[in-house]
Structures are given as C-alpha cells and as structure tokens.
Scaffold this motif. Sequence first.
Motif, mmCIF file in Angstrom:
data_model
loop_
_atom_site.group_PDB
_atom_site.id
_atom_site.type_symbol
_atom_site.label_atom_id
_atom_site.label_comp_id
_atom_site.label_asym_id
_atom_site.label_seq_id
_atom_site.Cartn_x
_atom_site.Cartn_y
_atom_site.Cartn_z
ATOM 1 N N HIS A 64 72.265 -34.326 16.909
ATOM 2 C CA HIS A 64 71.832 -33.202 16.157
ATOM 3 C C HIS A 64 73.467 -32.524 16.087
ATOM 4 O O HIS A 64 73.724 -32.510 16.736
ATOM 5 C CB HIS A 64 70.582 -32.274 16.501
ATOM 6 C CG HIS A 64 69.419 -33.222 16.191
ATOM 7 N ND1 HIS A 64 69.010 -33.345 14.586
ATOM 8 C CD2 HIS A 64 68.550 -33.005 17.249
ATOM 9 C CE1 HIS A 64 68.001 -33.868 15.241
ATOM 10 N NE2 HIS A 64 66.900 -33.610 16.752
ATOM 11 N N SER A 65 73.818 -32.116 14.693
ATOM 12 C CA SER A 65 74.793 -32.093 14.486
ATOM 13 C C SER A 65 74.605 -30.102 15.509
ATOM 14 O O SER A 65 73.790 -29.673 14.802
ATOM 15 C CB SER A 65 75.314 -31.713 13.098
ATOM 16 O OG SER A 65 74.071 -30.373 12.341
ATOM 17 N N ASP A 67 76.236 -27.229 13.966
ATOM 18 C CA ASP A 67 75.283 -26.759 12.928
ATOM 19 C C ASP A 67 73.742 -26.339 12.937
ATOM 20 O O ASP A 67 73.406 -25.311 12.508
ATOM 21 C CB ASP A 67 76.840 -26.212 11.813
ATOM 22 C CG ASP A 67 75.898 -27.894 11.231
ATOM 23 O OD1 ASP A 67 76.478 -28.207 11.599
ATOM 24 O OD2 ASP A 67 75.624 -27.831 9.970
ATOM 25 N N TYR A 68 73.415 -27.846 12.236
ATOM 26 C CA TYR A 68 71.553 -27.721 12.468
ATOM 27 C C TYR A 68 71.332 -26.567 13.847
ATOM 28 O O TYR A 68 70.194 -25.749 13.132
ATOM 29 C CB TYR A 68 71.309 -28.505 12.333
ATOM 30 C CG TYR A 68 70.095 -28.907 12.817
ATOM 31 C CD1 TYR A 68 69.212 -27.724 11.437
ATOM 32 C CD2 TYR A 68 69.432 -30.162 12.885
ATOM 33 C CE1 TYR A 68 68.054 -28.459 10.910
ATOM 34 C CE2 TYR A 68 67.978 -29.937 13.109
ATOM 35 C CZ TYR A 68 67.209 -29.391 11.889
ATOM 36 O OH TYR A 68 65.803 -29.904 12.001
ATOM 37 N N LYS A 89 69.335 -26.384 2.984
ATOM 38 C CA LYS A 89 69.987 -27.762 3.281
ATOM 39 C C LYS A 89 69.684 -28.323 4.564
ATOM 40 O O LYS A 89 69.587 -29.024 4.710
ATOM 41 C CB LYS A 89 71.391 -26.873 3.941
ATOM 42 C CG LYS A 89 72.449 -27.978 4.350
ATOM 43 C CD LYS A 89 73.522 -26.742 5.165
ATOM 44 C CE LYS A 89 74.460 -27.638 5.934
ATOM 45 N NZ LYS A 89 76.071 -27.074 6.359
ATOM 46 N N TYR A 90 69.210 -27.196 5.289
ATOM 47 C CA TYR A 90 68.481 -27.867 6.396
ATOM 48 C C TYR A 90 67.321 -28.803 6.063
ATOM 49 O O TYR A 90 66.286 -28.342 7.041
ATOM 50 C CB TYR A 90 68.485 -27.368 8.031
ATOM 51 C CG TYR A 90 70.274 -27.183 7.891
ATOM 52 C CD1 TYR A 90 71.029 -27.725 8.816
ATOM 53 C CD2 TYR A 90 70.470 -24.911 7.925
ATOM 54 C CE1 TYR A 90 71.936 -27.177 8.500
ATOM 55 C CE2 TYR A 90 71.640 -25.211 8.570
ATOM 56 C CZ TYR A 90 72.541 -26.147 8.604
ATOM 57 O OH TYR A 90 73.968 -25.784 9.161
ATOM 58 N N LYS A 140 69.602 -36.109 11.994
ATOM 59 C CA LYS A 140 70.937 -35.301 12.805
ATOM 60 C C LYS A 140 71.520 -34.234 12.129
ATOM 61 O O LYS A 140 71.325 -33.394 13.106
ATOM 62 C CB LYS A 140 71.862 -36.433 11.905
ATOM 63 C CG LYS A 140 72.714 -36.106 12.673
ATOM 64 C CD LYS A 140 74.449 -36.936 12.683
ATOM 65 C CE LYS A 140 76.189 -36.314 13.164
ATOM 66 N NZ LYS A 140 75.428 -36.927 14.707
ATOM 67 N N CYS A 141 71.259 -33.316 10.276
ATOM 68 C CA CYS A 141 70.806 -32.547 10.348
ATOM 69 C C CYS A 141 70.099 -31.588 9.422
ATOM 70 O O CYS A 141 70.595 -30.732 8.756
ATOM 71 C CB CYS A 141 72.824 -33.185 9.339
ATOM 72 S SG CYS A 141 74.050 -33.489 9.857
ATOM 73 N N GLU A 142 68.640 -32.146 9.966
ATOM 74 C CA GLU A 142 67.671 -31.537 8.458
ATOM 75 C C GLU A 142 66.111 -31.950 9.584
ATOM 76 O O GLU A 142 66.072 -32.688 10.477
ATOM 77 C CB GLU A 142 68.001 -31.927 7.565
ATOM 78 C CG GLU A 142 67.349 -33.541 6.982
ATOM 79 C CD GLU A 142 67.708 -33.976 5.187
ATOM 80 O OE1 GLU A 142 66.361 -34.932 5.273
ATOM 81 O OE2 GLU A 142 68.111 -33.051 4.811
#
Length: 430
Positions: A64-65, A67-68, A89-90, A140-142
């Motif tokens: 995962h990113s 920031d997430y 966003k997530y 990955k980002c959500e």
Amino acid sequence: MRSKDRISYFYDGDVGSVYFGPNHPMKPHRLCMTHHLVLSYELHKKMEIYRPHKAYPVELAQFHSADYVEFLHRITPDTQHLFANELSKYNLGEDCPVFENLFEFCQIYAGGTIDAARRLNHQLCDIAINWAGGLHHAKKCEASGFCYINDLVLGILELLKYHSRVLYIDIDVHHGDGVEEAFYFTDRVMTVSFHKFGDLFFPGTGDVKEIGEREGKFYAINVPLKDGIDDGSFTRLFRTIISKVVEMYRPGVIVLQCGADSLAGDRLGCFNLSIDGHAECVRFVKKFNLPLLVTGGGGYTKENVARCWTVETGVLLDTELPNEIPDNEYIKYFSPDHLLRIPNGHMENLNTKSYISTIKTQVLENLRFIQHAPGVQMQEVPPDFYIPDIDEDEQNPDERMNRHTQDKQIQRDDEHYEGDNDNDHDMDDA
C-alpha cells in the motif's frame, strides 16, 4: 504423501470485537464464532495456535502507498469530519466505514497472513490458516468492498521471497480484483478467481477475457459464473481448471481464499453451494501436497460462515466432524437444530451445461499459452522483518498496552480469551 501435515493457525480475539456499524453486513464477530466452534470440536489440540503480530505500518507499505497507510493510522470516528477530502480520496465511507480500532483491526488480520507466509517460507508448517484474512478487494491506495488492507497481496509478496511461483485461488462469490490487479503484469503469481459476474454485481470485474498483460498475460484466470451454481457444477469445474493450472504452472506454494459468501443462503451472495461443496474445493487443493496458506474472506450469514470455516479446518486436519455441534459459548446461534452441515438452497441454477462448457473451454485454451512454467531469476532474499527501532508504547501513550505484546503465542490449552463475549448490539442480526 506427507505423513502428517503440520498446521499453524492464527487467531486474535481482538479481531472479532470490532464493529463496522449497525447496518453493515460485515460482522468480524463471525471470527469469534468460528474460533469457538473450532475449540468445541477440540481441533486446537491438533494444530499450533498463534496470536499474530500486529503488522507494522512499514510492512503494510510493502504494497500500500505510505500516505494511505498513514491515513488509516490517523483517522478515528471522532476526527473523520475533519478529513472529508481524504475520506473521498481513499474511498472510506458507507462500504468501508471508519470505526473504533480500525487500524489495529487491519494490523491484526494482515499480521496473521504475513506470519502465516513466513512460517511456510521457513518450513515450520505445511499449512497455515488465518480465517481473519482474505480481504481481497483493497487496492494499493484505497479501501474497497469492506477491505482496507490487502493481506493476501502482502502474504504473497512474502512468499515470493522464497518461491519463484505462487498460485492464488479465490472461491469467494466476489471477484478477487485487488489481488489480480496487484499481480496483473507478472508471471510469478497466477491468480484464479471463481465468482459471480455481472454488471450490477460488485466489483463488476472478472470477465473471462481478463487474462493479465505484458509478462502477466495468461497468468490471470477468471471463471465468471451466474446465479445459483450448485455443488456438482462448481466442484467439477473447479477440479478441472485447478488440476490443469497446477500441472501447467507448477507453483511452489498455493494461497487459497475461502470466502464463505458463495454458500447457499448468504445475505449478499447468490450461489447455491452447501458447506460440503465449498469444503470439497479445500480438500482438492490440499491433495496437491504443496505448502498452503488458507484465509477467510467474505461471508455475511455469520453462523454459516462459522460452520463452513470449522468444517474446512477439519478438512485441513483430515478430521471428520460430527454433525451435532458440541456445546460452546455461541451455541444459541446454531439453534434450533445445532447441526454443522446446512442443506443446499433451492435456487435455480442459471449456469447451463453449455455455458459452463464454454467458460471451461476458454480457460483451458488460455492455459495452453503457458506451455511450460516460466523461468525466474531468483534475487537475493530480502530480510523477513524490517522493524523500525521505536518503542511503540512510548510513541502512543494512549494506545492501551494490550495482551498481544504480553503473550505472542497462545498456549494450546488456553481455551478462552477475554474480549470474546458477544457484542450485545450484534445479536439482532443473527
């Protein structure tokens, strides 16, 4: 044949006490019910029971990113009103709500799958079970489809350190989209998903034509099915495709996601499998005698989820379970008959013989393109653990010092854990 499989089973009572909210179909409480059923059949005496470590943010960021992961770590029900942009966003909201101890929940179920992979890598067991895992939709980002962290991707990344080829099999009623997407461009992971497919059915992906791209072309296999598929059609198709996949791909290890929403009578599912039909897939995969990581997944009729995963724990232990459920803390959920097996439903099977035959032909045709298993250059094995050198208790003084830290391993005769009692608010949806 291995003489006797060594089985590692991961469980933490805290994972079953989180609450997604009153109208949410996902009830982690089903994990406590499963565990107590496993205990009541005394299956814990035949395996090693572990409490998983809580995965570190840096471990979650292997996929995962950052920031997430950081956002999941920070957000709480009390502060979510301050984060409208990030929530959107997530993708946190109705399907993936913010609830108390959300991040810890993710750390525990992901830690279980990562620990399971590590034990298999070090040949400390032949089969590893984490019923709390299997959250296959997270990206990955959500977040997506009740899934926040994709423990399966993290477990597979761990297995790839020691195995050149990993086979992922998914029998949840929903397409295993997050896992497929993560490995869509590589031939080192083959993903095979059997699921309901239709424009209006979540997540809307998983057409037989989705086969992977670039190096991963032909290494994603989708078996799209219609409502009402029954034991006979499902298990025949499963055996045919999986035996061909194993023969052609020659994996070193298998990850099996056993989402129980493919059972008859599931609140969100539309298949017509009995528990024995579902468990037959587990039995078949076990026969390949390859290292095997087994997880849960979906499943929204709690008492049937608990029945199913208990039967499948028995299958993995080569133990036939009596149909009469022994007395346990959750016995009232299994009334009035207190039986383990559930009958098939009475849905019409919309999968005609010709439809199944067409799908089977297309899948087997695609498999012909991987004539032999791909060669893989093995890199240097990265270390198992990259643990930041910080004292977590000092860092978060308000996080309670909980019992995982005090005892990492559950002794086999430890039959009850505090925190496993029913959530009162959970009783009315049984």
